[in-house]
Scaffold this active site. Structure first.
Site, mmCIF file in Angstrom:
data_model
loop_
_atom_site.group_PDB
_atom_site.id
_atom_site.type_symbol
_atom_site.label_atom_id
_atom_site.label_comp_id
_atom_site.label_asym_id
_atom_site.label_seq_id
_atom_site.Cartn_x
_atom_site.Cartn_y
_atom_site.Cartn_z
ATOM 1 N N ASP A 261 -9.831 6.592 -3.977
ATOM 2 C CA ASP A 261 -9.903 5.930 -2.746
ATOM 3 C C ASP A 261 -7.769 6.451 -2.796
ATOM 4 O O ASP A 261 -7.814 6.343 -0.884
ATOM 5 C CB ASP A 261 -9.016 4.601 -3.865
ATOM 6 C CG ASP A 261 -9.374 3.098 -2.356
ATOM 7 O OD1 ASP A 261 -9.335 3.451 -1.777
ATOM 8 O OD2 ASP A 261 -7.726 2.754 -2.597
ATOM 9 N N GLY B 121 -7.325 -1.712 -2.246
ATOM 10 C CA GLY B 121 -6.095 -3.659 -2.374
ATOM 11 C C GLY B 121 -6.510 -4.080 -1.462
ATOM 12 O O GLY B 121 -5.355 -5.330 -0.736
ATOM 13 N N GLU C 249 -4.423 11.820 4.614
ATOM 14 C CA GLU C 249 -5.198 10.725 4.480
ATOM 15 C C GLU C 249 -4.985 9.938 6.783
ATOM 16 O O GLU C 249 -3.855 10.673 7.400
ATOM 17 C CB GLU C 249 -5.033 9.250 4.258
ATOM 18 C CG GLU C 249 -5.152 9.020 2.186
ATOM 19 C CD GLU C 249 -4.430 8.186 1.896
ATOM 20 O OE1 GLU C 249 -4.024 6.762 2.613
ATOM 21 O OE2 GLU C 249 -4.815 7.749 0.683
ATOM 22 N N HIS D 173 -8.917 4.308 1.055
ATOM 23 C CA HIS D 173 -7.706 3.718 0.655
ATOM 24 C C HIS D 173 -7.214 1.953 1.103
ATOM 25 O O HIS D 173 -6.937 1.390 1.939
ATOM 26 C CB HIS D 173 -6.722 4.507 1.804
ATOM 27 C CG HIS D 173 -5.140 4.102 1.105
ATOM 28 N ND1 HIS D 173 -4.300 5.042 1.282
ATOM 29 C CD2 HIS D 173 -4.060 2.833 0.122
ATOM 30 C CE1 HIS D 173 -2.891 4.367 0.504
ATOM 31 N NE2 HIS D 173 -3.196 3.158 0.037
ATOM 32 N N ASP E 48 3.343 4.534 -20.652
ATOM 33 C CA ASP E 48 4.224 4.049 -19.128
ATOM 34 C C ASP E 48 6.053 4.663 -20.176
ATOM 35 O O ASP E 48 5.928 3.437 -20.670
ATOM 36 C CB ASP E 48 4.059 3.096 -18.690
ATOM 37 C CG ASP E 48 4.855 3.015 -17.509
ATOM 38 O OD1 ASP E 48 6.404 3.670 -17.776
ATOM 39 O OD2 ASP E 48 5.025 2.062 -16.588
#
Length: 308
Positions: A256, A285, A261, A282, A171
């Site tokens: 996921d 979470g 979608e 999806h 990152d």
């Protein structure tokens, strides 16, 4: 006409209790009725969405009274944030509310794909005993490579360290202190691909990350590596992942999120009979607990925005 429009699912108790006193229209089916949604948003002061409702274009043009968009989650690629800012519409994600759920999804799918034993129920029930074909690998001692090292990735790293995994992350925007605090090795992306047994993606969808995991990137990963994408679909070239699974370059993949979608049948057929593949809609979470947290966080965000 409603004051608050909610176009995707959320905790109904948060709607009833948290938004009592407001004129609320809660209809999770609105996400699939864009024309009706545009008509309803014309008079609304608040719109609450997840990731499928497209908050842009004609919808924003119609939203003359809109003051806040509450996002049941954290990704904002379905929302034209610049257009909202120009219209002085606050865009408020439920930051942090589903970090744990996504982190657990990553660890869960990584262990399922490493162990390779969880698709044998029907064959065992039919009398087969395929023990040698189902000898997998342990998570302990393996390297988890995190592409992106924000809050969700950091939570994932904490769980992985507890399991005895080594963790490396890439990152360029995270400060060095974060890596030291989390006991995580900082790596360049090419180095991370070379050492990771499991690669998990934790980046937003931007011009720089679109197609980040393509055929060329997959060639740089270790043979038998596991790939997990619970970030955004456009980050991954899905056809390249399928090809890598079919030839054994990848040892497994959990997807996921997808470029489109939901998928239509033609797109879905490309994933048929692919070895070592987990597909989920999806949902990384979304757990019972995180749905409650996300919903109440969004309710609080919307109420505060409307009261100022």
């Amino acid at each position: 006409m409603p004051d608050i429009v909610i176009s995707e699912f959320m905790d109904e108790e948060a709607v009833r209790q948290g938004l009592s006193g407001f004129d609320v229209l809660y209809d999770p089916g609105l996400v699939d009725q864009p024309a009706r949604l545009i008509g309803l948003v014309a008079a609304a002061r608040a719109l609450v969405v997840r990731n499928r409702t497209q908050v842009r274009g004609a919808l924003l043009d119609a939203a003359g009274r809109l003051r806040v968009v509450g996002r049941l989650g954290v990704g904002l690629d379905n929302i034209d944030v610049d257009a909202c800012k120009a219209r002085k519409i606050a865009v408020l994600p439920a930051s942090g509310a589903n970090d744990l759920s996504v982190a657990e999804y990553v660890i869960c799918t990584a262990m399922m794909l490493l162990r390779r034993a969880y698709g044998a129920t029907s064959s065992v029930a039919e009398g087969a005993w395929p023990r040698s074909a189902l000898i997998g690998r342990e998570a302990f001692g393996k390297v988890l490579g995190l592409v992106g090292f924000g809050a969700i990735a950091q939570r994932t790293a904490q769980i992985a360290v507890g399991l005895g995994m080594r963790v490396a992350a890439h990152d360029p925007f995270a400060p060095e202190s974060v890596f030291a605090e989390q006991r995580v090795e900082r790596r360049e992306l090419s180095e991370l691909f070379a050492v990771a047994d499991v690669v998990s993606l934790h980046v937003p969808l931007t011009a720089d990350t679109r197609g980040l995991i393509n055929a060329e990137a997959l060639t740089r990963m270790r043979i038998g590596a596991i790939l997990i994408n619970a970030a955004r679909g456009g980050v991954v070239d899905e056809a390249a992942v399928v090809a890598a699974l079919r030839v054994g370059k990848l040892g497994g993949a959990a997807l996921d999120v997808f470029a489109q979608e939901p998928m239509d049948s033609a797109q879905g057929s490309a994933f048929a009979d692919v070895p070592g593949l987990i597909l989920t809609p999806h949902i990384a979470g979304v757990t019972e607990e995180s749905n409650t947290r996300v919903s109440w966080t969004t309710v609080d965000n919307v109420k505060k925005a409307l009261s100022t």
